[in-house]
Write a protein that holds these residues in place. Sequence first.
Motif, PDB file in Angstrom:
ATOM      1  N   GLY A   1      17.343  -0.044 -17.858  1.00  0.00           N
ATOM      2  CA  GLY A   1      16.161  -1.270 -17.284  1.00  0.00           C
ATOM      3  C   GLY A   1      14.845  -0.525 -16.523  1.00  0.00           C
ATOM      4  N   PRO A   2      15.375   0.269 -15.342  1.00  0.00           N
ATOM      5  CA  PRO A   2      14.285   0.482 -14.666  1.00  0.00           C
ATOM      6  C   PRO A   2      13.035   1.734 -15.206  1.00  0.00           C
ATOM      7  N   ARG A   3      13.711   2.373 -16.218  1.00  0.00           N
ATOM      8  CA  ARG A   3      13.084   3.310 -16.775  1.00  0.00           C
ATOM      9  C   ARG A   3      11.955   2.744 -17.860  1.00  0.00           C
ATOM     10  N   ARG A   4      12.341   1.909 -18.565  1.00  0.00           N
ATOM     11  CA  ARG A   4      11.310   1.202 -19.629  1.00  0.00           C
ATOM     12  C   ARG A   4      10.357   0.229 -18.658  1.00  0.00           C
ATOM     13  N   SER A   5      10.835  -0.388 -17.747  1.00  0.00           N
ATOM     14  CA  SER A   5       9.883  -1.506 -16.969  1.00  0.00           C
ATOM     15  C   SER A   5       8.758  -0.389 -16.455  1.00  0.00           C
ATOM     16  N   ALA A   6       9.014   0.687 -15.830  1.00  0.00           N
ATOM     17  CA  ALA A   6       8.205   1.535 -14.837  1.00  0.00           C
ATOM     18  C   ALA A   6       7.421   2.455 -15.903  1.00  0.00           C
ATOM     19  N   GLU A   7       7.912   2.851 -17.095  1.00  0.00           N
ATOM     20  CA  GLU A   7       7.231   4.008 -17.729  1.00  0.00           C
ATOM     21  C   GLU A   7       6.936   3.353 -19.011  1.00  0.00           C
TER      22      GLU A   7
ATOM     23  N   GLN B   1       9.406 -16.768  -8.177  1.00  0.00           N
ATOM     24  CA  GLN B   1      10.779 -15.937  -8.157  1.00  0.00           C
ATOM     25  C   GLN B   1      10.429 -14.739  -7.344  1.00  0.00           C
ATOM     26  N   GLU B   2       9.127 -14.505  -6.881  1.00  0.00           N
ATOM     27  CA  GLU B   2       9.095 -13.145  -6.055  1.00  0.00           C
ATOM     28  C   GLU B   2       9.144 -11.961  -6.788  1.00  0.00           C
ATOM     29  N   ASP B   3       8.620 -12.129  -8.238  1.00  0.00           N
ATOM     30  CA  ASP B   3       9.025 -11.154  -9.039  1.00  0.00           C
ATOM     31  C   ASP B   3       7.628 -10.091  -9.402  1.00  0.00           C
ATOM     32  N   ILE B   4       7.645  -9.205  -8.747  1.00  0.00           N
ATOM     33  CA  ILE B   4       6.484  -8.411  -8.630  1.00  0.00           C
ATOM     34  C   ILE B   4       6.200  -7.783 -10.052  1.00  0.00           C
ATOM     35  N   PHE B   5       7.109  -7.208 -10.818  1.00  0.00           N
ATOM     36  CA  PHE B   5       6.742  -6.988 -11.858  1.00  0.00           C
ATOM     37  C   PHE B   5       6.355  -7.809 -12.909  1.00  0.00           C
ATOM     38  N   GLY B   6       7.086  -9.214 -12.681  1.00  0.00           N
ATOM     39  CA  GLY B   6       6.801 -10.296 -13.629  1.00  0.00           C
ATOM     40  C   GLY B   6       5.383 -10.720 -13.436  1.00  0.00           C
ATOM     41  N   LEU B   7       4.860 -10.659 -12.148  1.00  0.00           N
ATOM     42  CA  LEU B   7       3.487 -11.037 -11.708  1.00  0.00           C
ATOM     43  C   LEU B   7       2.569 -10.271 -12.276  1.00  0.00           C
ATOM     44  N   ALA B   8       2.940  -8.799 -12.353  1.00  0.00           N
ATOM     45  CA  ALA B   8       2.106  -7.891 -13.070  1.00  0.00           C
ATOM     46  C   ALA B   8       1.858  -8.272 -14.548  1.00  0.00           C
TER      47      ALA B   8
ATOM     48  N   ALA C   1      12.173  -2.767  -7.740  1.00  0.00           N
ATOM     49  CA  ALA C   1      11.859  -1.507  -7.016  1.00  0.00           C
ATOM     50  C   ALA C   1      12.512  -0.525  -7.965  1.00  0.00           C
ATOM     51  N   PHE C   2      12.011  -0.015  -8.978  1.00  0.00           N
ATOM     52  CA  PHE C   2      12.421   0.522 -10.398  1.00  0.00           C
ATOM     53  C   PHE C   2      12.656   1.884  -9.854  1.00  0.00           C
TER      54      PHE C   2
END
Length: 536
Positions: free
Chosen positions: A126-132, A281-288, A89-90
Motif C-alpha cells: 500500500g505505502p509503496r505504490r501510493s508513494a512511488e 476525510q482529511e485525506d492528503i493523498f486523496g486530495l492530491a 504518512a506512507f
Amino acid sequence: QWLRSGQRSVYRFTHHLFQKYLYDQLDVVERALLHAQYAAALEQQVKGDQAERERISATLAWHYEAGGRPLQAARALYDAGRLAMRVSAFPDALNRYEHALALLADTAPSPERTELELLLQVAQLGPRRSAEGMAGAGLAGMLARISEAGVDQAQGWTKLMALETQVERLVAQGQLEAGLAMAAAMQVEAVQAGDDAFAAVADWQFGFINNLMGRPQAAEHYLARVLTWLTPERQTELRATLGTDIATPALCFSALDLWLLGFPIQAQARSASAVTSAREQEDIFGLATACALGAVVQFFLRDDDTALQSRAELCHRLSVEHGFTMWQLYAEVFLGRQAIMAGEEEAGLKQMRGALAGWQALGMTIGTDSLVLVLVDGCLAAAQRRSQGERVQHDGLLSIALAAIDSVIGQPGIPCGQTYAAELHRLRGELLLARDGLAAGEVAMACFETALALGQEQGALAWELRAEMSRVRLHTRQREQCAAESGESLAHLRALHARFTEGLAFHDLQEAAALIAQGSAPLGQGLETTRGRGVA
C-alpha cells in the motif's frame, strides 16, 4: 493519576531527570519484565477495540520490543503502520512495517511468525505504490517476494490485497485485459471470503479499466455502484487497508465519463465533489489525487483556467511535501502548460517534457496519453504566438507535438488505453494542417474521420463533437472542392449539438453553435478559436 476507574495509572514527574534516574536504576531483566507487563496491561484495557488499539500501537510496540517480545511488537507495528496509512504518512508506514519484519528476522520459526511476516510484506504494498507509483521496481520486487512466501495459498485480506496490487500493476503497465481478468479473480475471492470492501474495490477496478478501454457507459455503471456503496466510515477503513481512498478516483473518473457522455455540468460537479470529499476525510493523498485528476477534467471542459492552475499547484505542493512522486510529475506537466500560457514558453516546454519523461521512467503507461494531450496543447499555444518570421520555431513546436502524439498512437495501437484515442487522432490532423496547410488536407481529413469513428464506437459524444467541428472547419477551408461534404458535416454537427441536454455555455458547445450559425468558418478559425483555452 488513575485512568478509567483505576484500571491503569500513570506517573508525572516534576522533572524528566527524576523519571530517568528511577528508570536507569532498574536492571535489564526487571526493566524488560515491567515493559512486557505494561504492554500486556494496555492490550487488556483496549481488548477488542481495534481503533483504540491502533491509537496506542506505537506505544505498545515500544514496550513489547523493550520487553523482549518481538512477535507482539511486530503485530503492534503493523497496527501502527495502518494508523500512518490513514493520514497518508506512507514513508512512516513503510518504516514501521520494515522495522517489524526486522524484529521477526531474529525470532525462531513458527506458524505465527510465518503468518505475520506475510501479512507485513503484503501491507508494504500500500505505502509503496501510493508513494512511488504502481509500476515501480520496488513494488515489483515486493510482489515477487510475497509470491515466493506463498501468498497464493493465503486466505482473506492478505490474498485479496496481493491480488488488488497485481491488478493495479497490470493496469499501470497498460495490460488492460489481464487487469480485468485479475480483477474478476479478486471479486470471486472477495465474495467467497464475504469481504464487501474488496468486492467494492473490484467494482472500482472494473470501472477504472473500462474507462481506460474507452467504454465510458460501462465504466459509469461500475463507478456508480461503488459510489453508492461507500460511506465515510467505509472510506476511512479502505484508506487504512489500501493506502488510498477509492471514492476519490471513482468520483474523478466518473467525472471524465460524464463529460465524454455529454454531461459537462455533472462532470464538473462530480470533480468538485472529489476535492470536497478528500478534504472532509482529511485525506492528503486523496486530495492530491482529486487535484491531479480534477486538473484533467478542467482541461477538457475548457471552462476555467484559474481552477485548473489552482488544482495543479495544490497537487504539486502536497506531492512535494509528502513524497507523492507520481502525482508530482503529473502536476508538473500542467504547471508547464500554465507557464507557456503565461508567455514562458521555453521554461514551460522544458518542464512539461521533463515531467512526461519522468512519468514514463516510473514505468507508467496509463496516463501518458492524457499528459501528451496537455503537451500538445502547450506546443500549439506557443506555435500560435510565433510571427511569420519565426517559421522555423513555429514548425519545430508543431513537430515536437506530432512526435509526442505518434509515440502513443503508433502501431500496434495505443498502449495506454483508448479513452483519448479519438482526440489524439483529431489533434494529429490539426497539427498537420497547422504545419503544412491544405497540402495536408487529405491526411488531416483521414485523422478527423478516424476520430469521429472512434468517438461513435465509444459512445463518447464529446469526442464526436470535436471531431465533427474539425471536419467542418477543414471543409470550409477547402470550399469549392467539397461543398457537398461540407453540408453533410454541418448537418451532422447540428445533430450532435442537439443531443446535448446541458452545458450549452461550455466552450466546445459555444464553438459548435457558432459554426452551425455561420454555416461556415473564416479561414484558420479552427485553431484560433481555441487559442489558450485548452486542447485545440
